[in-house]
Design a protein around this motif. Structure first.
Motif, PDB file in Angstrom:
ATOM      1  N   LYS A   8      43.920  44.878  48.041  1.00 28.23           N
ATOM      2  CA  LYS A   8      43.848  46.385  47.436  1.00 28.23           C
ATOM      3  C   LYS A   8      44.368  47.523  48.518  1.00 28.23           C
ATOM      4  O   LYS A   8      44.461  46.950  49.499  1.00 28.23           O
ATOM      5  N   ARG A   9      44.355  48.781  47.914  1.00 24.16           N
ATOM      6  CA  ARG A   9      44.925  49.586  49.004  1.00 24.16           C
ATOM      7  C   ARG A   9      43.598  50.650  48.751  1.00 24.16           C
ATOM      8  O   ARG A   9      42.977  51.064  47.860  1.00 24.16           O
ATOM      9  N   VAL A  10      43.343  51.112  49.953  1.00 18.62           N
ATOM     10  CA  VAL A  10      42.205  52.194  50.327  1.00 18.62           C
ATOM     11  C   VAL A  10      42.939  53.216  49.736  1.00 18.62           C
ATOM     12  O   VAL A  10      44.032  53.932  50.188  1.00 18.62           O
ATOM     13  N   GLY A  11      42.175  54.028  48.983  1.00 21.41           N
ATOM     14  CA  GLY A  11      42.515  55.381  48.638  1.00 21.41           C
ATOM     15  C   GLY A  11      42.811  56.432  49.667  1.00 21.41           C
ATOM     16  O   GLY A  11      42.182  56.368  50.726  1.00 21.41           O
ATOM     17  N   GLU A  12      43.292  57.795  49.200  1.00 25.55           N
ATOM     18  CA  GLU A  12      43.407  58.809  50.265  1.00 25.55           C
ATOM     19  C   GLU A  12      42.059  59.098  50.684  1.00 25.55           C
ATOM     20  O   GLU A  12      41.874  59.971  51.665  1.00 25.55           O
ATOM     21  N   ASP A  13      40.961  58.825  49.854  1.00 24.82           N
ATOM     22  CA  ASP A  13      39.697  59.418  50.088  1.00 24.82           C
ATOM     23  C   ASP A  13      39.066  58.408  51.189  1.00 24.82           C
ATOM     24  O   ASP A  13      37.705  58.906  51.475  1.00 24.82           O
ATOM     25  N   GLY A  14      39.520  57.072  51.608  1.00 25.92           N
ATOM     26  CA  GLY A  14      38.972  56.385  52.473  1.00 25.92           C
ATOM     27  C   GLY A  14      38.022  55.355  51.896  1.00 25.92           C
ATOM     28  O   GLY A  14      37.251  54.764  52.454  1.00 25.92           O
ATOM     29  N   ILE A  15      37.994  55.318  50.497  1.00 26.39           N
ATOM     30  CA  ILE A  15      37.055  54.616  49.873  1.00 26.39           C
ATOM     31  C   ILE A  15      38.073  53.500  49.111  1.00 26.39           C
ATOM     32  O   ILE A  15      39.002  53.699  48.522  1.00 26.39           O
ATOM     33  N   LEU A  16      37.444  52.135  49.156  1.00 25.50           N
ATOM     34  CA  LEU A  16      38.028  51.141  48.656  1.00 25.50           C
ATOM     35  C   LEU A  16      37.323  50.675  47.401  1.00 25.50           C
ATOM     36  O   LEU A  16      35.974  50.587  47.277  1.00 25.50           O
ATOM     37  N   HIS A  17      37.960  50.679  46.356  1.00 25.48           N
ATOM     38  CA  HIS A  17      37.392  50.423  44.899  1.00 25.48           C
ATOM     39  C   HIS A  17      37.724  49.176  44.477  1.00 25.48           C
ATOM     40  O   HIS A  17      38.988  48.682  44.634  1.00 25.48           O
ATOM     41  N   LEU A  18      36.748  48.075  43.924  1.00 27.49           N
ATOM     42  CA  LEU A  18      36.927  47.069  43.750  1.00 27.49           C
ATOM     43  C   LEU A  18      36.271  46.573  42.392  1.00 27.49           C
ATOM     44  O   LEU A  18      35.232  47.025  42.117  1.00 27.49           O
ATOM     45  N   ASP A  19      37.107  46.238  41.477  1.00 32.69           N
ATOM     46  CA  ASP A  19      36.708  45.827  40.197  1.00 32.69           C
ATOM     47  C   ASP A  19      37.257  44.485  39.819  1.00 32.69           C
ATOM     48  O   ASP A  19      38.080  43.803  39.876  1.00 32.69           O
ATOM     49  N   ILE A  20      36.007  43.407  40.034  1.00 31.40           N
ATOM     50  CA  ILE A  20      36.329  42.215  40.129  1.00 31.40           C
ATOM     51  C   ILE A  20      35.528  41.598  38.905  1.00 31.40           C
ATOM     52  O   ILE A  20      34.161  41.436  38.805  1.00 31.40           O
ATOM     53  N   PRO A  21      36.095  40.873  37.856  1.00 31.31           N
ATOM     54  CA  PRO A  21      35.546  40.381  36.640  1.00 31.31           C
ATOM     55  C   PRO A  21      35.067  38.916  36.929  1.00 31.31           C
ATOM     56  O   PRO A  21      35.720  38.069  37.724  1.00 31.31           O
ATOM     57  N   LEU A  22      33.659  38.666  36.909  1.00 27.52           N
ATOM     58  CA  LEU A  22      33.033  37.516  37.301  1.00 27.52           C
ATOM     59  C   LEU A  22      32.799  36.642  36.126  1.00 27.52           C
ATOM     60  O   LEU A  22      32.434  35.325  36.167  1.00 27.52           O
ATOM     61  N   GLY A  23      32.863  36.875  34.892  1.00 29.47           N
ATOM     62  CA  GLY A  23      32.671  36.108  33.877  1.00 29.47           C
ATOM     63  C   GLY A  23      31.220  35.951  33.592  1.00 29.47           C
ATOM     64  O   GLY A  23      30.874  35.113  32.767  1.00 29.47           O
ATOM     65  N   MET A  24      30.391  36.755  34.100  1.00 30.22           N
ATOM     66  CA  MET A  24      28.996  36.491  33.731  1.00 30.22           C
ATOM     67  C   MET A  24      28.540  38.051  33.614  1.00 30.22           C
ATOM     68  O   MET A  24      29.099  39.018  33.808  1.00 30.22           O
ATOM     69  N   LYS A  25      27.428  37.941  32.758  1.00 35.75           N
ATOM     70  CA  LYS A  25      26.873  39.406  32.381  1.00 35.75           C
ATOM     71  C   LYS A  25      25.198  39.355  32.584  1.00 35.75           C
ATOM     72  O   LYS A  25      24.584  38.437  32.595  1.00 35.75           O
ATOM     73  N   ASP A  26      24.437  40.553  33.108  1.00 34.41           N
ATOM     74  CA  ASP A  26      23.337  40.937  33.214  1.00 34.41           C
ATOM     75  C   ASP A  26      22.621  39.790  34.205  1.00 34.41           C
ATOM     76  O   ASP A  26      21.609  39.316  33.859  1.00 34.41           O
ATOM     77  N   LYS A  27      23.284  39.633  35.328  1.00 32.76           N
ATOM     78  CA  LYS A  27      22.960  38.714  36.582  1.00 32.76           C
ATOM     79  C   LYS A  27      23.000  39.450  37.745  1.00 32.76           C
ATOM     80  O   LYS A  27      23.968  40.164  38.111  1.00 32.76           O
ATOM     81  N   GLU A  28      22.090  39.019  38.730  1.00 37.27           N
ATOM     82  CA  GLU A  28      22.155  39.745  39.976  1.00 37.27           C
ATOM     83  C   GLU A  28      23.139  38.856  40.996  1.00 37.27           C
ATOM     84  O   GLU A  28      22.861  37.482  41.036  1.00 37.27           O
ATOM     85  N   VAL A  29      23.983  39.483  41.764  1.00 37.91           N
ATOM     86  CA  VAL A  29      24.707  38.628  42.533  1.00 37.91           C
ATOM     87  C   VAL A  29      24.793  39.048  44.019  1.00 37.91           C
ATOM     88  O   VAL A  29      24.455  40.265  44.239  1.00 37.91           O
ATOM     89  N   GLU A  30      24.871  38.505  44.911  1.00 36.26           N
ATOM     90  CA  GLU A  30      24.973  38.860  46.163  1.00 36.26           C
ATOM     91  C   GLU A  30      26.645  39.027  46.580  1.00 36.26           C
ATOM     92  O   GLU A  30      27.104  37.848  46.414  1.00 36.26           O
ATOM     93  N   VAL A  31      26.996  39.984  47.392  1.00 34.62           N
ATOM     94  CA  VAL A  31      28.383  40.186  47.654  1.00 34.62           C
ATOM     95  C   VAL A  31      28.581  40.278  48.982  1.00 34.62           C
ATOM     96  O   VAL A  31      27.824  40.968  49.718  1.00 34.62           O
ATOM     97  N   MET A  32      29.504  39.462  49.531  1.00 36.81           N
ATOM     98  CA  MET A  32      29.887  40.014  51.166  1.00 36.81           C
ATOM     99  C   MET A  32      31.430  40.312  51.200  1.00 36.81           C
ATOM    100  O   MET A  32      31.961  39.599  50.451  1.00 36.81           O
TER     101      MET A  32
END
Length: 81
Positions: A8-32
């Motif tokens: 992905k590319r970091v925007g001009e605002d210095g923020i990386l936006h991630l949209d990751i479809p996981l195929g699950m709903k209403d669950k808590e996940v840990e992300v690294m």
């Protein structure tokens, strides 16, 4: 545990936006997130050197070469058995 690799590319605002479809709903996940810049060339200023550092200092010892003095004789030590 699942692993997903994205480029992905970091925007001009210095923020990386991630949209990751996981195929699950209403669950808590840990992300690294581990990130690494994919740019292979770095300029000296990126590494902390002042602008023009290498151009100004290259060859500065040409007329006065560095001479390493003799280190002398080392002491004789007992052999370890």
């Amino acid at each position: 545990m699942q692993s997903i690799k994205l480029k992905k590319r970091v925007g001009e605002d210095g923020i990386l936006h991630l949209d990751i479809p996981l195929g699950m709903k209403d669950k808590e996940v840990e992300v690294m997130v581990i990130y690494q810049s994919v740019e292979t060339t770095q300029i000296p200023e990126d590494l902390g050197y002042p602008p023009g550092f290498f151009e100004q200092t290259y060859g500065s010892c040409q007329d006065d070469p560095i001479v390493i003095d003799s280190e002398g004789d080392f002491e004789q030590r007992e052999e370890i058995v």
